[in-house]
Write a protein that holds these residues in place. Structure first.
Motif, PDB file in Angstrom:
ATOM      1  N   PRO A  85       0.828  -1.210   0.000  1.00 46.35           N
ATOM      2  CA  PRO A  85       0.000   0.000   0.000  1.00 46.35           C
ATOM      3  C   PRO A  85       0.863   1.261   0.000  1.00 46.35           C
ATOM      4  O   PRO A  85       1.957   1.274   0.565  1.00 46.35           O
ATOM      5  CB  PRO A  85      -0.807  -0.106   1.297  1.00 46.35           C
ATOM      6  CG  PRO A  85      -0.752  -1.536   1.688  1.00 46.35           C
ATOM      7  CD  PRO A  85       0.550  -2.067   1.154  1.00 46.35           C
ATOM      8  N   ASN A  86       0.357   2.295  -0.621  1.00 47.96           N
ATOM      9  CA  ASN A  86       1.099   3.555  -0.746  1.00 47.96           C
ATOM     10  C   ASN A  86       1.582   4.093   0.595  1.00 47.96           C
ATOM     11  O   ASN A  86       2.693   4.603   0.698  1.00 47.96           O
ATOM     12  CB  ASN A  86       0.253   4.611  -1.444  1.00 47.96           C
ATOM     13  CG  ASN A  86       0.138   4.369  -2.922  1.00 47.96           C
ATOM     14  OD1 ASN A  86       1.000   3.741  -3.525  1.00 47.96           O
ATOM     15  ND2 ASN A  86      -0.925   4.863  -3.527  1.00 47.96           N
ATOM     16  N   PHE A  87       0.743   4.006   1.633  1.00 44.47           N
ATOM     17  CA  PHE A  87       1.110   4.594   2.921  1.00 44.47           C
ATOM     18  C   PHE A  87       2.338   3.922   3.535  1.00 44.47           C
ATOM     19  O   PHE A  87       3.016   4.511   4.371  1.00 44.47           O
ATOM     20  CB  PHE A  87      -0.059   4.557   3.909  1.00 44.47           C
ATOM     21  CG  PHE A  87      -0.390   3.180   4.426  1.00 44.47           C
ATOM     22  CD1 PHE A  87       0.275   2.649   5.520  1.00 44.47           C
ATOM     23  CD2 PHE A  87      -1.378   2.422   3.817  1.00 44.47           C
ATOM     24  CE1 PHE A  87      -0.031   1.387   5.996  1.00 44.47           C
ATOM     25  CE2 PHE A  87      -1.697   1.156   4.284  1.00 44.47           C
ATOM     26  CZ  PHE A  87      -1.011   0.643   5.373  1.00 44.47           C
ATOM     27  N   ALA A  88       2.654   2.702   3.130  1.00 50.02           N
ATOM     28  CA  ALA A  88       3.772   1.973   3.726  1.00 50.02           C
ATOM     29  C   ALA A  88       5.018   1.956   2.845  1.00 50.02           C
ATOM     30  O   ALA A  88       6.084   1.539   3.292  1.00 50.02           O
ATOM     31  CB  ALA A  88       3.344   0.540   4.025  1.00 50.02           C
ATOM     32  N   ARG A  89       4.914   2.421   1.628  1.00 51.54           N
ATOM     33  CA  ARG A  89       6.052   2.323   0.695  1.00 51.54           C
ATOM     34  C   ARG A  89       7.288   3.062   1.171  1.00 51.54           C
ATOM     35  O   ARG A  89       8.400   2.595   0.988  1.00 51.54           O
ATOM     36  CB  ARG A  89       5.640   2.820  -0.687  1.00 51.54           C
ATOM     37  CG  ARG A  89       4.774   1.825  -1.384  1.00 51.54           C
ATOM     38  CD  ARG A  89       4.538   2.167  -2.814  1.00 51.54           C
ATOM     39  NE  ARG A  89       3.636   1.130  -3.344  1.00 51.54           N
ATOM     40  CZ  ARG A  89       2.909   1.273  -4.401  1.00 51.54           C
ATOM     41  NH1 ARG A  89       2.949   2.401  -5.088  1.00 51.54           N
ATOM     42  NH2 ARG A  89       2.136   0.296  -4.804  1.00 51.54           N
ATOM     43  N   GLY A  90       7.109   4.215   1.768  1.00 48.66           N
ATOM     44  CA  GLY A  90       8.250   4.994   2.209  1.00 48.66           C
ATOM     45  C   GLY A  90       8.970   4.410   3.417  1.00 48.66           C
ATOM     46  O   GLY A  90      10.096   4.783   3.707  1.00 48.66           O
ATOM     47  N   GLN A  91       8.319   3.472   4.110  1.00 44.55           N
ATOM     48  CA  GLN A  91       8.917   2.896   5.315  1.00 44.55           C
ATOM     49  C   GLN A  91       9.581   1.553   5.068  1.00 44.55           C
ATOM     50  O   GLN A  91      10.400   1.117   5.865  1.00 44.55           O
ATOM     51  CB  GLN A  91       7.859   2.757   6.404  1.00 44.55           C
ATOM     52  CG  GLN A  91       7.331   4.103   6.859  1.00 44.55           C
ATOM     53  CD  GLN A  91       6.250   3.947   7.897  1.00 44.55           C
ATOM     54  OE1 GLN A  91       5.306   3.197   7.702  1.00 44.55           O
ATOM     55  NE2 GLN A  91       6.399   4.650   9.000  1.00 44.55           N
ATOM     56  N   ALA A  92       9.240   0.901   3.978  1.00 48.83           N
ATOM     57  CA  ALA A  92       9.837  -0.400   3.670  1.00 48.83           C
ATOM     58  C   ALA A  92      11.196  -0.191   3.014  1.00 48.83           C
ATOM     59  O   ALA A  92      11.367   0.690   2.169  1.00 48.83           O
ATOM     60  CB  ALA A  92       8.918  -1.201   2.760  1.00 48.83           C
ATOM     61  N   ASP A  93      12.160  -0.991   3.419  1.00 48.95           N
ATOM     62  CA  ASP A  93      13.492  -0.899   2.825  1.00 48.95           C
ATOM     63  C   ASP A  93      13.582  -1.675   1.516  1.00 48.95           C
ATOM     64  O   ASP A  93      14.351  -1.311   0.638  1.00 48.95           O
ATOM     65  CB  ASP A  93      14.538  -1.440   3.806  1.00 48.95           C
ATOM     66  CG  ASP A  93      14.633  -0.576   5.046  1.00 48.95           C
ATOM     67  OD1 ASP A  93      14.945   0.615   4.911  1.00 48.95           O
ATOM     68  OD2 ASP A  93      14.367  -1.099   6.152  1.00 48.95           O
ATOM     69  N   LEU A  94      12.774  -2.730   1.408  1.00 50.29           N
ATOM     70  CA  LEU A  94      12.858  -3.603   0.250  1.00 50.29           C
ATOM     71  C   LEU A  94      11.529  -4.321   0.073  1.00 50.29           C
ATOM     72  O   LEU A  94      10.940  -4.773   1.054  1.00 50.29           O
ATOM     73  CB  LEU A  94      13.979  -4.621   0.499  1.00 50.29           C
ATOM     74  CG  LEU A  94      14.487  -5.492  -0.604  1.00 50.29           C
ATOM     75  CD1 LEU A  94      14.999  -4.661  -1.772  1.00 50.29           C
ATOM     76  CD2 LEU A  94      15.610  -6.376  -0.076  1.00 50.29           C
ATOM     77  N   ALA A  95      11.060  -4.404  -1.162  1.00 46.98           N
ATOM     78  CA  ALA A  95       9.830  -5.156  -1.464  1.00 46.98           C
ATOM     79  C   ALA A  95      10.130  -6.092  -2.624  1.00 46.98           C
ATOM     80  O   ALA A  95      10.655  -5.662  -3.654  1.00 46.98           O
ATOM     81  CB  ALA A  95       8.689  -4.208  -1.809  1.00 46.98           C
ATOM     82  N   MET A  96       9.812  -7.373  -2.432  1.00 48.21           N
ATOM     83  CA  MET A  96      10.120  -8.378  -3.440  1.00 48.21           C
ATOM     84  C   MET A  96       8.935  -9.296  -3.674  1.00 48.21           C
ATOM     85  O   MET A  96       8.214  -9.640  -2.745  1.00 48.21           O
ATOM     86  CB  MET A  96      11.322  -9.195  -2.999  1.00 48.21           C
ATOM     87  CG  MET A  96      12.588  -8.381  -2.913  1.00 48.21           C
ATOM     88  SD  MET A  96      13.950  -9.333  -2.238  1.00 48.21           S
ATOM     89  CE  MET A  96      13.477  -9.386  -0.528  1.00 48.21           C
ATOM     90  N   ASP A  97       8.781  -9.698  -4.922  1.00 48.07           N
ATOM     91  CA  ASP A  97       7.744 -10.634  -5.330  1.00 48.07           C
ATOM     92  C   ASP A  97       8.344 -12.038  -5.338  1.00 48.07           C
ATOM     93  O   ASP A  97       9.371 -12.262  -5.995  1.00 48.07           O
ATOM     94  CB  ASP A  97       7.241 -10.254  -6.725  1.00 48.07           C
ATOM     95  CG  ASP A  97       6.067 -11.094  -7.181  1.00 48.07           C
ATOM     96  OD1 ASP A  97       5.996 -12.293  -6.840  1.00 48.07           O
ATOM     97  OD2 ASP A  97       5.218 -10.545  -7.901  1.00 48.07           O
ATOM     98  N   PRO A  98       7.731 -12.996  -4.631  1.00 50.97           N
ATOM     99  CA  PRO A  98       8.260 -14.362  -4.614  1.00 50.97           C
ATOM    100  C   PRO A  98       8.372 -15.001  -6.003  1.00 50.97           C
ATOM    101  O   PRO A  98       9.189 -15.908  -6.186  1.00 50.97           O
ATOM    102  CB  PRO A  98       7.245 -15.124  -3.750  1.00 50.97           C
ATOM    103  CG  PRO A  98       6.633 -14.075  -2.894  1.00 50.97           C
ATOM    104  CD  PRO A  98       6.592 -12.835  -3.727  1.00 50.97           C
ATOM    105  N   ASP A  99       7.571 -14.539  -6.966  1.00 49.39           N
ATOM    106  CA  ASP A  99       7.679 -15.086  -8.318  1.00 49.39           C
ATOM    107  C   ASP A  99       8.984 -14.665  -8.991  1.00 49.39           C
ATOM    108  O   ASP A  99       9.454 -15.334  -9.915  1.00 49.39           O
ATOM    109  CB  ASP A  99       6.500 -14.633  -9.188  1.00 49.39           C
ATOM    110  CG  ASP A  99       5.204 -15.313  -8.793  1.00 49.39           C
ATOM    111  OD1 ASP A  99       5.248 -16.429  -8.213  1.00 49.39           O
ATOM    112  OD2 ASP A  99       4.134 -14.719  -9.045  1.00 49.39           O
TER     113      ASP A  99
END
Length: 106
Positions: free
Chosen positions: A80-94
């Motif tokens: 979600p947009n509200f959490a994007r600035g706080q996450a260091d890394l986002a990855m898709d398992p695929d």
């Protein structure tokens, strides 16, 4: 030894892959309230891995409790947009297998 909290279902086996890299993993599922995160040891965690994006509000709680924790999202869903600035890394398992992710996080 590094400590990680893995929050949400672990269908892909990321927790086991992290443990093979020498990381102590605490697993939690369900509603991620502040008290649940505190009980899991969020204050001392080096890494917070979220797989259930319905619980994305937990990211801000983790950052509040432990600003130095690395926040990693490992999910097929979009952060979600509200959490994007706080996450260091986002990855898709695929796109990123658990062995590669665990090796990079260790």
């Amino acid at each position: 030894m590094s400590r990680a909290i893995l929050a949400g279902p672990d269908h892909d086996g990321l927790g086991a892959a992290l443990e093979l890299q020498g990381i102590d993993v605490t697993r939690i599922e369900g509603i991620l309230t502040a008290s649940v995160l505190d009980d899991a040891g969020v204050d001392d965690a080096d890494l917070f891995v979220l797989t259930d994006l319905d619980e994305a509000t937990a990211i801000s709680v983790v950052k509040d409790r432990n600003p130095d924790a690395r926040i990693v999202v490992y999910s097929h869903d979009s952060l979600p947009n509200f959490a994007r600035g706080q996450a260091d890394l986002a990855m898709d398992p695929d796109l990123f297998g658990v062995d590669l992710v665990a090796e990079e996080l260790a």
